[in-house]
Design a protein around this motif. Structure first.
Motif, PDB file in Angstrom:
ATOM      1  N   ASP A  16       0.851  -1.181   0.000  1.00  0.00           N
ATOM      2  CA  ASP A  16       0.000   0.000   0.000  1.00  0.00           C
ATOM      3  C   ASP A  16       0.894   1.241   0.000  1.00  0.00           C
ATOM      4  OD1 ASP A  16      -1.659   2.164   0.644  1.00  0.00           O
ATOM      5  OD2 ASP A  16      -2.915   0.991   1.986  1.00  0.00           O
ATOM      6  N   PRO A  17       0.753   2.139  -0.983  1.00  0.00           N
ATOM      7  CA  PRO A  17       1.608   3.331  -1.034  1.00  0.00           C
ATOM      8  C   PRO A  17       1.520   4.215   0.211  1.00  0.00           C
ATOM      9  CG  PRO A  17       0.463   3.023  -3.121  1.00  0.00           C
ATOM     10  CD  PRO A  17      -0.135   2.044  -2.150  1.00  0.00           C
ATOM     11  N   PRO A  42       4.765  -2.870  -5.820  1.00  0.00           N
ATOM     12  CA  PRO A  42       3.890  -2.400  -6.894  1.00  0.00           C
ATOM     13  C   PRO A  42       4.339  -1.056  -7.460  1.00  0.00           C
ATOM     14  CG  PRO A  42       2.815  -2.169  -4.761  1.00  0.00           C
ATOM     15  CD  PRO A  42       4.081  -2.927  -4.516  1.00  0.00           C
ATOM     16  N   ARG A  43       4.105  -0.861  -8.739  1.00  0.00           N
ATOM     17  CA  ARG A  43       4.512   0.368  -9.432  1.00  0.00           C
ATOM     18  C   ARG A  43       3.910   1.604  -8.769  1.00  0.00           C
ATOM     19  NH1 ARG A  43       8.368   1.823 -13.486  1.00  0.00           N
ATOM     20  NH2 ARG A  43       7.797   3.943 -14.077  1.00  0.00           N
ATOM     21  N   GLN A  44       2.739   1.451  -8.148  1.00  0.00           N
ATOM     22  CA  GLN A  44       2.081   2.593  -7.508  1.00  0.00           C
ATOM     23  C   GLN A  44       2.950   3.237  -6.424  1.00  0.00           C
ATOM     24  OE1 GLN A  44       0.811  -0.387  -8.271  1.00  0.00           O
ATOM     25  NE2 GLN A  44      -1.414  -0.452  -7.976  1.00  0.00           N
ATOM     26  N   MET A  45       3.888   2.470  -5.867  1.00  0.00           N
ATOM     27  CA  MET A  45       4.769   3.026  -4.842  1.00  0.00           C
ATOM     28  C   MET A  45       5.609   4.170  -5.388  1.00  0.00           C
ATOM     29  SD  MET A  45       4.231   1.431  -1.968  1.00  0.00           S
ATOM     30  CE  MET A  45       5.568   2.253  -1.139  1.00  0.00           C
ATOM     31  N   SER A  47       4.609   6.580  -7.300  1.00  0.00           N
ATOM     32  CA  SER A  47       3.783   7.720  -7.707  1.00  0.00           C
ATOM     33  C   SER A  47       4.331   9.053  -7.202  1.00  0.00           C
ATOM     34  CB  SER A  47       2.340   7.543  -7.214  1.00  0.00           C
ATOM     35  OG  SER A  47       2.309   7.474  -5.791  1.00  0.00           O
ATOM     36  N   TRP A 198      -1.754  -4.861  -1.400  1.00  0.00           N
ATOM     37  CA  TRP A 198      -1.942  -4.649  -2.831  1.00  0.00           C
ATOM     38  C   TRP A 198      -3.445  -4.486  -3.108  1.00  0.00           C
ATOM     39  CZ3 TRP A 198       1.934  -6.053  -6.907  1.00  0.00           C
ATOM     40  CH2 TRP A 198       3.210  -6.205  -6.376  1.00  0.00           C
ATOM     41  N   PRO A 199      -3.812  -3.926  -4.253  1.00  0.00           N
ATOM     42  CA  PRO A 199      -5.245  -3.758  -4.555  1.00  0.00           C
ATOM     43  C   PRO A 199      -6.022  -5.070  -4.554  1.00  0.00           C
ATOM     44  CG  PRO A 199      -3.925  -2.389  -6.018  1.00  0.00           C
ATOM     45  CD  PRO A 199      -2.958  -3.264  -5.264  1.00  0.00           C
TER      46      PRO A 199
END
Length: 261
Positions: A16-17, A42-45, A47, A198-199
């Motif tokens: 989770d970011p 995850p790539r979202q980290m 952002s 994660w989502p």
């Protein structure tokens, strides 16, 4: 404070970011170079990363390929973040990276992160150290490609009947279940936690006797944590032994007994 010319080994948390430390996020936002384990983070980290940051994926690289990249960037005066999943102190293959950086005389710091077992307890809304029930947490894995020392075999650790958090063991779940059953009752709850943070996070709570079959039915082979604990048996409102910390009949330095001076 300048962050140039330094490697920061940052724990990204479970995925989770928002579950990264404030310091870790700041360093990530400032970094000129980010090397991250793209198979686990995850790539979202990323952002918060600078638009001009150099992003290097490392899932397909060996340490012998990663180290020169970090050394070259630091020697060029750049700030480098080595982003790891969870907390760097747990199953992160960080020890050899720190040794290599030290041998190359590259300065580095380690920024801790939230581990999967903490994220699991939060999602499950449980305390893993309940007074009168369990006061010990064991973080371990079963032998696989990486062998555990003889004194740390799963059956020996299970004998403590503590809150046991089992990492990196989904591929060997039948063996793990058999060893856990030597100490825990078959109906002991097990939380099977997939991709925490994660989502697509999923958690199944099943009896220990169904740990292997559920894992196989869901086709879990990686990013899976098992949490086995007496604390999972407690239902909301259960009258387990209460901690004395906030008990009205317990005095301490910051809350003297009524009437005392």
């Amino acid at each position: 404070m300048s962050t140039s010319g330094m490697v920061y080994i940052v724990g990204a948390g479970p995925g989770d970011p928002e579950l990264i430390t404030v310091r870790g996020q700041r360093l990530l936002a400032e970094a000129e170079v980010i090397l991250y384990a793209d198979s686990l983070v995850p790539r979202q980290m990323l952002s918060v990363a600078r638009a001009d940051a150099e992003i290097i994926q490392t899932a397909n690289k060996t340490l012998e390929e990663i180290l020169p990249l970090m050394v070259a960037r630091v020697q060029a005066g750049k700030s480098v973040v080595r982003l790891h999943s969870g907390d760097p102190s747990l199953y992160g293959a960080v020890h050899e990276q720190m040794q290599a950086l030290a041998q190359a005389q590259i300065p580095f710091e380690v920024i801790p992160g939230i581990s999967a077992f903490q994220a699991a307890a939060a999602s499950l809304k449980v305390e893993l150290t309940v007074p009168g029930l369990v006061q010990t947490i064991i973080l371990t894995r079963i032998s696989g490609r990486t062998q555990v020392p003889e004194g740390e075999e799963l059956a020996a650790l299970a004998a403590h009947r503590a809150s046991l958090c089992l990492y990196l063991s989904a591929r060997h779940v039948e063996d793990a279940q058999a060893k856990l059953l030597t100490a825990y009752e078959p109906d002991t709850p097990v939380a099977i936690c997939f991709r925490l943070g994660w989502p697509d996070e999923q958690i199944w709570t099943v009896p220990l006797s169904e740990m292997a079959s559920t894992t196989q039915q869901q086709e879990l082979i990686r990013t899976t944590l098992y949490l086995i604990s007496p604390a999972l048996k407690l239902e909301p409102g259960h009258s387990a032994a209460r901690s004395r910390l906030y008990s009205p009949d317990h005095s301490h330095l910051f809350r003297p007994r009524a009437g005392s001076h």
